[in-house]
Design a protein around this motif. Structure first.
Motif, PDB file in Angstrom:
ATOM      1  N   UNK A 117     -25.790   8.098  -7.982  1.00  0.00           N
ATOM      2  CA  UNK A 117     -24.452   8.658  -7.750  1.00  0.00           C
ATOM      3  C   UNK A 117     -24.206   8.646  -6.245  1.00  0.00           C
ATOM      4  N   UNK A 118     -23.341   7.757  -5.795  1.00  0.00           N
ATOM      5  CA  UNK A 118     -23.147   7.600  -4.362  1.00  0.00           C
ATOM      6  C   UNK A 118     -21.754   7.047  -4.074  1.00  0.00           C
ATOM      7  N   UNK A 119     -21.226   7.412  -2.912  1.00  0.00           N
ATOM      8  CA  UNK A 119     -19.944   6.896  -2.446  1.00  0.00           C
ATOM      9  C   UNK A 119     -19.942   6.933  -0.936  1.00  0.00           C
ATOM     10  N   UNK A 120     -18.957   6.269  -0.343  1.00  0.00           N
ATOM     11  CA  UNK A 120     -18.840   6.184   1.105  1.00  0.00           C
ATOM     12  C   UNK A 120     -17.487   6.760   1.516  1.00  0.00           C
ATOM     13  N   UNK A 121     -17.466   7.451   2.632  1.00  0.00           N
ATOM     14  CA  UNK A 121     -16.266   8.183   3.047  1.00  0.00           C
ATOM     15  C   UNK A 121     -15.247   7.281   3.749  1.00  0.00           C
ATOM     16  N   UNK A 122     -14.555   6.479   2.953  1.00  0.00           N
ATOM     17  CA  UNK A 122     -13.366   5.786   3.428  1.00  0.00           C
ATOM     18  C   UNK A 122     -12.167   6.581   2.913  1.00  0.00           C
ATOM     19  N   UNK A 123     -11.560   7.429   3.758  1.00  0.00           N
ATOM     20  CA  UNK A 123     -10.515   8.343   3.274  1.00  0.00           C
ATOM     21  C   UNK A 123      -9.289   7.666   2.680  1.00  0.00           C
ATOM     22  N   UNK A 124      -9.074   6.382   2.985  1.00  0.00           N
ATOM     23  CA  UNK A 124      -7.900   5.718   2.419  1.00  0.00           C
ATOM     24  C   UNK A 124      -7.957   5.650   0.894  1.00  0.00           C
ATOM     25  N   UNK A 125      -9.117   5.901   0.313  1.00  0.00           N
ATOM     26  CA  UNK A 125      -9.226   5.977  -1.140  1.00  0.00           C
ATOM     27  C   UNK A 125      -8.432   7.149  -1.705  1.00  0.00           C
ATOM     28  N   UNK A 126      -8.095   8.122  -0.866  1.00  0.00           N
ATOM     29  CA  UNK A 126      -7.352   9.308  -1.306  1.00  0.00           C
ATOM     30  C   UNK A 126      -6.077   9.544  -0.492  1.00  0.00           C
ATOM     31  N   UNK A 127      -5.592   8.521   0.182  1.00  0.00           N
ATOM     32  CA  UNK A 127      -4.434   8.666   1.065  1.00  0.00           C
ATOM     33  C   UNK A 127      -3.115   8.565   0.308  1.00  0.00           C
ATOM     34  N   UNK A 128      -2.236   9.573   0.411  1.00  0.00           N
ATOM     35  CA  UNK A 128      -0.897   9.447  -0.183  1.00  0.00           C
ATOM     36  C   UNK A 128      -0.108   8.278   0.394  1.00  0.00           C
ATOM     37  N   UNK A 129      -0.320   7.968   1.670  1.00  0.00           N
ATOM     38  CA  UNK A 129       0.385   6.833   2.277  1.00  0.00           C
ATOM     39  C   UNK A 129      -0.046   5.523   1.646  1.00  0.00           C
ATOM     40  N   UNK A 130      -1.333   5.383   1.375  1.00  0.00           N
ATOM     41  CA  UNK A 130      -1.830   4.177   0.725  1.00  0.00           C
ATOM     42  C   UNK A 130      -1.306   4.102  -0.713  1.00  0.00           C
ATOM     43  N   UNK A 131      -1.234   5.234  -1.399  1.00  0.00           N
ATOM     44  CA  UNK A 131      -0.665   5.244  -2.752  1.00  0.00           C
ATOM     45  C   UNK A 131       0.787   4.781  -2.723  1.00  0.00           C
ATOM     46  N   UNK A 132       1.525   5.173  -1.672  1.00  0.00           N
ATOM     47  CA  UNK A 132       2.902   4.730  -1.537  1.00  0.00           C
ATOM     48  C   UNK A 132       2.979   3.221  -1.316  1.00  0.00           C
ATOM     49  N   UNK A 133       2.111   2.678  -0.471  1.00  0.00           N
ATOM     50  CA  UNK A 133       2.080   1.235  -0.263  1.00  0.00           C
ATOM     51  C   UNK A 133       1.816   0.493  -1.574  1.00  0.00           C
ATOM     52  N   UNK A 134       0.874   0.993  -2.348  1.00  0.00           N
ATOM     53  CA  UNK A 134       0.541   0.349  -3.615  1.00  0.00           C
ATOM     54  C   UNK A 134       1.720   0.385  -4.576  1.00  0.00           C
ATOM     55  N   UNK A 135       2.465   1.490  -4.581  1.00  0.00           N
ATOM     56  CA  UNK A 135       3.644   1.592  -5.445  1.00  0.00           C
ATOM     57  C   UNK A 135       4.721   0.601  -5.010  1.00  0.00           C
ATOM     58  N   UNK A 136       4.944   0.481  -3.714  1.00  0.00           N
ATOM     59  CA  UNK A 136       5.932  -0.489  -3.220  1.00  0.00           C
ATOM     60  C   UNK A 136       5.526  -1.913  -3.567  1.00  0.00           C
ATOM     61  N   UNK A 137       4.231  -2.195  -3.454  1.00  0.00           N
ATOM     62  CA  UNK A 137       3.747  -3.566  -3.679  1.00  0.00           C
ATOM     63  C   UNK A 137       4.105  -4.082  -5.071  1.00  0.00           C
ATOM     64  N   UNK A 138       4.159  -3.201  -6.048  1.00  0.00           N
ATOM     65  CA  UNK A 138       4.440  -3.624  -7.421  1.00  0.00           C
ATOM     66  C   UNK A 138       5.813  -4.287  -7.553  1.00  0.00           C
ATOM     67  N   UNK A 139       6.719  -3.971  -6.625  1.00  0.00           N
ATOM     68  CA  UNK A 139       8.074  -4.521  -6.695  1.00  0.00           C
ATOM     69  C   UNK A 139       8.312  -5.648  -5.693  1.00  0.00           C
ATOM     70  N   UNK A 140       7.285  -6.030  -4.934  1.00  0.00           N
ATOM     71  CA  UNK A 140       7.490  -6.993  -3.854  1.00  0.00           C
ATOM     72  C   UNK A 140       6.973  -8.398  -4.156  1.00  0.00           C
ATOM     73  N   UNK A 141       6.375  -8.588  -5.291  1.00  0.00           N
ATOM     74  CA  UNK A 141       5.891  -9.919  -5.630  1.00  0.00           C
ATOM     75  C   UNK A 141       4.603 -10.269  -4.918  1.00  0.00           C
TER      76      UNK A 141
END
Length: 321
Positions: A117-141
């Motif tokens: 059981x292990x993980x690495x602390x890359x905070x972008x895995x929990x970033x609301x800003x990154x979640x927003x980018x991913x949501x936008x990407x779905x409509x951008x082709x």
């Protein structure tokens, strides 16, 4: 059952995660103990959390916790992680995984084989800003091109000067390992596997860390251009991750601003965009919620050891290691 968090390495990152843990729901996760060999660390801990013990060794912290956060210098990461694994504990590592790439490869292979059981602390895995980018990407082709630009007034950054003893050195420090790695993780998650095509790094005389980098790579077949330099801005830290797609462009600016390009108004931020210092507590809460779940044996989307190794492989190749 509440998950007990142990921390080894009480520098900037250890303190940052501890403060988040102190503000977390104690029914989910609670800090249990800390160890750092520096005398000043004990004084800081006493001022921040008077009831939290600074134990006599990393082994004592491992015995006291369910999950160990390893925030010591990179050369000691694997030693502490393997000791925690041997005791049956989960591990949350800072990056890079190790200062020796071959050691990191062996460590990841063994951990995967054993189902640790292990993980690495890359905070972008929990970033609301990154979640927003991913949501936008779905409509951008389809993605067409990505650029990553990093700029620093000095290195280490002002708030990191206490760790300059290793952060400023070529062996373990530098902004490519400390900062670019986050954006490579983001790129890997958003676009796919990373392949380095060209690289160049500039170093000062002696053993100092890099002062400039330039690289080209591909991520899931998408071309990526990377530039970075010290002394190229008056800001402590400026960064931009910009993705051009068939239907438009989006970017992550200065860690926390998700922005979209509009023909008539230029770049405009998401309505709930926040500066990094205000978004960070939200991000760390998300990381700790997922860490507690990982410790309980649940599946989460924290950065895996394999993802961290893939990022480290590219980072070290850019640096010419």
């Amino acid at each position: 059952m509440s998950v007990a968090l142990g921390i080894v390495g009480f520098g900037i990152m250890g303190e940052r995660l501890l403060r988040a843990a102190l503000n977390h729901d104690p029914a989910v996760l609670r800090p249990a103990a800390v160890w750092d060999p520096a005398p000043a660390a004990a004084a800081r801990l006493a001022a921040i959390a008077p009831g939290l013990p600074m134990l006599e060794s990393a082994a004592a912290v491992i015995a006291a916790c369910d999950v160990l956060y390893v925030a010591s210098p990179p050369s000691s990461h694997i030693q502490h992680a393997e000791a925690a694994f041997a005791a049956g504990k989960a591990v949350f590592l800072e990056k890079p995984l190790a200062s020796d790439l071959e050691q990191a490869r062996r460590f990841v292979a063994a951990a995967e084989a054993a189902g640790r059981r292990a993980a690495v602390n890359f905070p972008m895995a929990s970033s609301p800003a990154v979640a927003q980018l991913a949501a936008w990407r779905r409509d951008l082709g389809a993605a067409k091109a990505l650029s990553i630009h990093l700029a620093f007034a000095t290195w280490p950054r002002g708030w990191q000067q206490g760790a300059a003893g290793w952060l400023a050195k070529r062996a373990e420090g530098g902004f490519t390992r400390e900062v670019l790695s986050h954006f490579l993780f983001l790129t890997r998650r958003q676009l796919g596997p990373l392949t380095l095509h060209s690289r160049d790094a500039t170093f000062p005389p002696g053993d100092g860390a890099e002062t400039a980098i330039r690289a080209t790579l591909s991520a899931g077949g998408v071309p990526v251009e990377i530039t970075g330099g010290v002394g190229t801005t008056e800001a402590d830290d400026h960064n931009e991750w910009k993705l051009e797609s068939e239907g438009g462009a989006i970017r992550l600016r200065d860690w926390s601003y998700a922005e979209k390009l509009a023909v008539d108004v230029g770049w405009h931020a998401a309505p709930d965009a926040l500066p990094n210092e205000k978004m960070r507590p939200m991000v760390l809460k998300g990381q700790l919620d997922k860490l507690a779940a990982l410790t309980r044996g649940e599946t989460v989307n924290l950065a895996t050891l394999r993802e961290a190794l893939e990022v480290q492989e590219v980072v070290e190749a850019i640096l010419g290691a």
